[in-house]
Design a protein around this motif. Structure first.
Motif, PDB file in Angstrom:
ATOM      1  N   LYS A  42     109.166 -37.670  11.659  1.00  0.00           N
ATOM      2  CA  LYS A  42     108.166 -36.654  11.950  1.00  0.00           C
ATOM      3  C   LYS A  42     107.220 -37.106  13.059  1.00  0.00           C
ATOM      4  N   HIS A  43     106.916 -36.172  13.981  1.00  0.00           N
ATOM      5  CA  HIS A  43     106.003 -36.374  15.108  1.00  0.00           C
ATOM      6  C   HIS A  43     106.575 -37.260  16.206  1.00  0.00           C
ATOM      7  N   HIS A  47      97.807 -41.839  17.908  1.00  0.00           N
ATOM      8  CA  HIS A  47      99.015 -41.064  17.630  1.00  0.00           C
ATOM      9  C   HIS A  47      99.206 -40.952  16.125  1.00  0.00           C
ATOM     10  N   THR A  48      99.535 -39.768  15.661  1.00  0.00           N
ATOM     11  CA  THR A  48      99.839 -39.552  14.248  1.00  0.00           C
ATOM     12  C   THR A  48     101.337 -39.728  14.042  1.00  0.00           C
ATOM     13  N   GLU A  66     101.246 -40.521   5.856  1.00  0.00           N
ATOM     14  CA  GLU A  66     100.715 -40.181   7.173  1.00  0.00           C
ATOM     15  C   GLU A  66      99.885 -41.349   7.695  1.00  0.00           C
TER      16      GLU A  66
END
Length: 738
Positions: free
Chosen positions: A20-21, A377-378, A385
Motif C-alpha cells: 500500500k502507498h 512518506h506514509t 500504518e
C-alpha cells in the motif's frame, strides 16, 4: 468477455502489485526499467510490453510483490456466472494435464462473501474443461504449483491473470524461510529508494543502520548500490511452469543480470555499508543473510550499542537509515521516548552532513529525535500504518526534544506556588550552604505533589540545573502532567537565574538491569564542580545521573575523615568520588573496582583533577562480586566502601545482583577482606531495603543512615541507607561521626 492475445512478440498489458502507498514508486521504477506506459493504479502499477518485459520486471523490480499477466476481464451478472466465464478461457494454452496449479483471490465481488467460493468455481471450470478435452485434468497443489492463477474482483468485474512471479517477489532468496524480521525485502528497498539512497550510492556515499536486526536494509542497500537484480538468487519464478514460457528470452535476461552483478561487486568493495545491533543473535543472522546474498565481506555487521554508533570511516558521509522499535519490541513508552531521544542525539553529534531516515509507526516518538523532517512518506509495514521521516542532519534542522516552557501568561497558579517554594528552599539552605562550602545541592524534591521533580543545582565555573521528572502513575492525566512540566521548565530558569540551555531534563523511573548507567547521548561535555574542597567532573547530558551522587556527600566526607594511613577499597566505585575523599584524607593506598571501563576512566580523571597520582592508587575493571571472591586470603584492607546498585545485570557480569536478596552473602564475603580492626561502610539506595541483622549477627553494626543524610535531602530520609560494620573483636568505634 474480453480475452487478451498472448503472442510472445506482441505487446501485453501487465499489472504489478505492490504494498500500500507504493504504486507511484513502483511506476517510477518500471519506467526506469524501460517499461512502456507505466502508471500507478490501485494496488500497484500497470505497464505494457512483450513477455520479455514481464520477465524483466520479475527479475529487476525491487518494489513489486507480483507481476500478473491478465488473461481476461469479465463483467458478471452474479456469482453464478463465475464458473461459465472461467470455462470459456483457453486454459490449455497455459497448462497441461500433467502439471499442477493453484488459485489466489484478491479484492471483492458483489454477492461473494467467501473468496473460497470463487476459487472453487474457477477450479471446477478448469478441471471440467480439461476432462472434456483430454479425459484427465491437472491437479491442485497449493504449496508448489507449476502455475499460479490470480483472480481479482472489483464490484461486478472479475479479472483472470497468470502470476508470472510464483512466490512473492519480496522473497529474494537470501533470507531463510521462517526467519523473523520486521521488514520485508521489498519494503526495505522502498524505504531506501524513498530516502534517496540511489543518488547517494551513485556518488559513493556510505550507508549505516544502527539497529540493523537481520540486516535487510543494509543488504538491500548493497544490491541497489551494486546494480544487482534482486531476483537473481531465485531459482524459480511462476512463468517456469507456463507452457508458453520463452526460455531463450529469460536466459538472455539472466546473462545480462549476471554481467551487471559481476561489475557491481567490484565497485561495491569501495562502499562503506555498516549495520550495528545490540543483539548478538541478530548480528549472526545478518552475517548469514549477507553470505547467502553472495555479498560476504562487502558489508560490515557488528554488535554495538546505539551509544557506540559512529561512521565507519572518518570521512564517510551518506545515509543513516533505521527502523527502531515502536511498541512491539520494547514496551514502555518512556523506554521508547528515551531511545528515540538517544538516537537523535547520536545523529546530531556524529552524523552532521549526512541524510537520515527513520521508519516508525509513531510520529510522537519521532518528535523525540530533536530533528525537523524535510520529507514524510506514509507506508505500511504489514497492517501497521507507518511514517518514513527523512532528515537532513544539519544544525538548521535541529530542535530540542525537551518540553517547551510555557510563557508566563499561560501558567497556572500552581506554577507560582512552585516558584515560591524554590525561593523558600534556597533561602532556607543559604547559610548552611555557605558555611559548609557546598556548590552542588538538591533544592527541590517533589515538595509539591503536582510537580513531581527532583531539582539539583550545580555551581562551578557556571551554574547548571539538573531536573529529573519522576515518572507519573497511570492515574495522572499525561496532558496535565506535560503542562505542569512545561510550567516548571519556565519557572526554574527565572527563579534560579540560569539560562535555559543550562537546564538539563531527564525522566527518572525505577531502574532495571544496568539502565542507570546506560548512555543517553555522547556529547563528552564535562564540567568541573567542587564539594568540600574536592573537585569532580560531572556530565549532565550523556547519562541518567551526573557522576556525582549528592545524597552520598556526607558518606564521602566520613570516608575522608577515617582514611588517614589506611588501605582503602572502593567497590562498585562508579566515578571514584569516594576514592578522591579517601586519597585526599591521607589513605596510604586506594583500590577502586568497577565493571564499567567508562566509569573507571571517569574515576581516573577525577583522581587526576585532584592531583592524586602514583602506583598506590589502583583502578581495576572487574565484576566486583567475582573480584571479591578472588581476593579472599590474598589481600586485606583497613577501610572499605561497599555501595552496590539495587539491581544489576550485565553481559560481563556473572548472573544478576539483587541487593535485598544478596546483601548478606556480599557483606560476609567483603568482611573477609577487612582487617580485624577495619571498618566497612555499606550503603545503598533501595528505599524499601531492610538489613538482615539476624544473618549478620557476627558483626558489630551501627546504623549511620540518619547521621549521613545531608540537610538538603532531609525531606526524604529513605533516599539512602548507610551502616558501619566491624568485626566483633575490633575496638568499639566512636570516631565515625560526620
Amino acid at each position: 468477455m474480453e480475452q487478451l492475445s498472448h503472442s510472445r512478440m506482441s505487446d501485453h498489458l501487465f499489472f504489478a502489485t505492490a504494498p500500500k502507498h507504493l504504486g507511484s514508486l513502483l511506476a517510477e521504477e518500471l519506467t526506469r526499467l524501460g517499461m512502456t506506459g507505466a502508471t500507478e493504479t490501485r494496488g500497484g502499477a500497470r505497464f505494457s510490453g512483450r513477455i520479455e518485459d514481464g520477465y524483466r520486471a520479475c527479475l529487476w523490480s525491487r518494489i513489486a510483490n507480483r507481476i500478473l499477466l491478465p488473461l481476461a476481464q469479465v463483467a458478471l451478472a452474479g456469482p453464478d456466472e463465475i464458473y461459465d466465464r472461467a470455462l470459456d478461457i483457453a486454459w490449455e494454452d497455459h497448462l497441461t494435464p500433467d502439471r499442477t496449479f493453484a488459485i489466489q483471490f484478491d479484492g471483492q465481488l458483489e454477492g461473494v462473501t467467501n473468496p473460497h467460493f470463487a476459487i472453487l468455481q474457477v477450479k471446477d471450470a478448469i478441471a471440467d474443461r480439461f476432462n472434456r478435452r483430454y479425459g484427465r485434468r491437472p491437479s491442485v497443489d497449493p504449496e508448489y504449483p507449476d502455475l499460479r492463477i490470480h483472480l481479482y474482483g472489483q464490484r461486478d468485474t472479475l479479472t483472470f491473470s497468470l502470476d508470472l512471479s510464483g512466490e512473492s517477489l519480496h522473497q529474494r532468496g537470501y533470507r531463510e524461510a521462517g526467519s523473523a524480521a520486521p521488514l520485508k525485502e521489498n519494503l526495505a528497498a522502498a524505504l531506501l529508494l524513498r530516502a534517496g539512497w540511489s543518488d547517494i550510492a551513485a556518488e559513493g556515499g556510505a550507508l549505516l543502520d544502527p539497529m540493523c536486526g537481520s540486516g535487510t536494509l543494509i543488504i538491500e542497500g548493497a544490491l541497489i548500490a551494486a546494480d544487482i537484480a534482486p531476483g537473481l538468487l531465485r531459482d524459480r519464478f511462476g512463468f517456469h511452469g507456463w507452457t508458453q514460457h520463452a526460455d531463450t528470452a529469460w536466459q538472455r535476461l539472466l546473462a545480462e543480470a549476471r554481467l551487471r552483478r559481476t561489475a557491481g561487486l567490484k565497485r561495491l568493495s569501495a562502499y562503506s555499508l555498516r549495520g550495528y545491533d545490540v543483539n548478538p543473535n541478530a548480528i549472526r543472522t545478518a552475517l548469514h543473510h549477507l553470505e547467502r546474498a553472495g555479498l560476504a565481506g562487502l558489508a560490515h555487521f557488528e554488535r554495538r550499542e546505539l551509544a557506540d554508533c559512529w561512521p565507519g570511516r572518518e570521512d564517510d558521509e551518506g545515509l543513516v537509515i533505521v527502523n527502531p522499535p515502536y511498541g512491539e519490541r520494547l514496551g514502555a513508552d518512556e523506554d521508547l521516548t528515551q531511545l528515540y531521544a538517544r538516537l537523535g542525539s547520536v545523529l546530531k553529534e556524529r552524523f552532521v552532513g549526512w541524510r537520515a531516515a527513520v521508519f516508525t509507526a509513531s510520529q510522537e516518538l519521532g518528535k523525540s529525535l530533536g530533528l525537523r523532517a524535510i520529507k514524510l512518506h506514509t507506508l505500511y509495514n504489514g497492517p501497521i500504518e507507518c511514517r518514513l521521516l527523512s532528515f537532513q542532519v544539519e544544525p538548521t534542522y535541529f530542535i530540542s526534544h525537551l518540553p517547551r516552557p510555557l510563557p508566563v501568561e499561560a501558567r497556572s497558579p500552581g506554577a507560582t506556588m512552585l516558584a515560591n517554594r524554590l525561593v523558600k528552599n534556597l533561602k532556607a539552605l543559604r547559610k548552611w550552604r555557605q558555611s559548609a562550602g557546598i556548590d552542588c545541592l538538591r533544592i527541590y524534591d517533589a515538595d509539591l505533589p503536582e510537580y513531581a521533580l527532583a531539582i539539583d543545582l550545580y555551581d562551578g565555573e557556571r551554574r547548571w540545573v539538573h531536573v529529573q521528572e519522576y515518572a507519573a502513575p497511570a492515574s495522572v492525566d499525561p496532558k496535565r502532567a506535560r503542562q505542569r512540566l512545561r510550567e516548571a521548565l519556565g519557572v526554574i530558569p527565572d527563579v534560579l537565574d540560569v539560562p535555559s540551555e543550562q537546564v538539563f531534563f531527564k525522566v527518572r523511573r525505577q531502574q532495571k538491569g544496568h539502565a542507570q548507567y546506560e548512555r543517553l547521548a555522547e556529547t563528552g561535555r564535562f564540567h568541573a564542580v567542587t564539594e568540600y574542597g574536592h573537585k569532580f567532573w560531572v556530565n549532565f547530558e550523556d547519562y541518567l545521573d551526573t557522576g556525582l551522587f549528592l545524597d552520598h556527600r556526607d558518606v564521602r566526607r566520613l570516608i575522608g575523615s577515617l582514611a588517614s594511613g589506611k588501605r582503602f577499597l572502593n567497590l562498585f566505585a562508579y566515578t571514584g568520588t569516594a576514592t578522591v575523599y579517601a586519597a585526599n584524607g591521607g589513605a596510604s593506598a586506594t583500590t577502586t573496582v568497577d565493571l564499567s571501563r567508562t566509569y573507571l576512566d571517569w574515576a581516573g580523571r577525577n583522581l587526576e583533577l585532584n592531583g592524586i597520582e602514583g602506583t598506590q592508587h589502583q583502578l581495576i575493571q572487574a565484576d566486583c562480586l567475582r573480584w571479591i571472591a578472588s581476593m579472599i586470603g590474598v589481600r586485606r584492607f583497613d577501610l572499605i566502601f561497599l555501595d552496590p546498585p539495587s539491581f544489576s545485570t550485565s553481559k560481563r557480569m556473572q548472573g544478576t545482583l539483587d541487593i535485598q536478596r544478596d546483601h548478606v552473602e556480599i557483606i560476609h564475603a567483603t568482611m573477609r577482606l577487612l582487617e580485624p580492626s577495619g571498618r566497612l561502610l555499606f550503603s545503598n539506595n533501595l528505599r524499601r531495603f531492610h538489613l538482615d541483622h539476624a544473618a549478620l549477627a557476627d558483626f558489630r553494626i551501627t546504623d549511620l543512615s540518619a547521621e549521613t543524610l545531608p540537610r538538603d535531602f532531609a525531606r526524604n530520609p529513605r533516599i539512602h541507607h548507610c551502616w558501619l560494620l566491624q568485626h566483633p573483636d575490633a575496638a568499639a568505634d566512636t570516631a565515625h561521626h560526620v
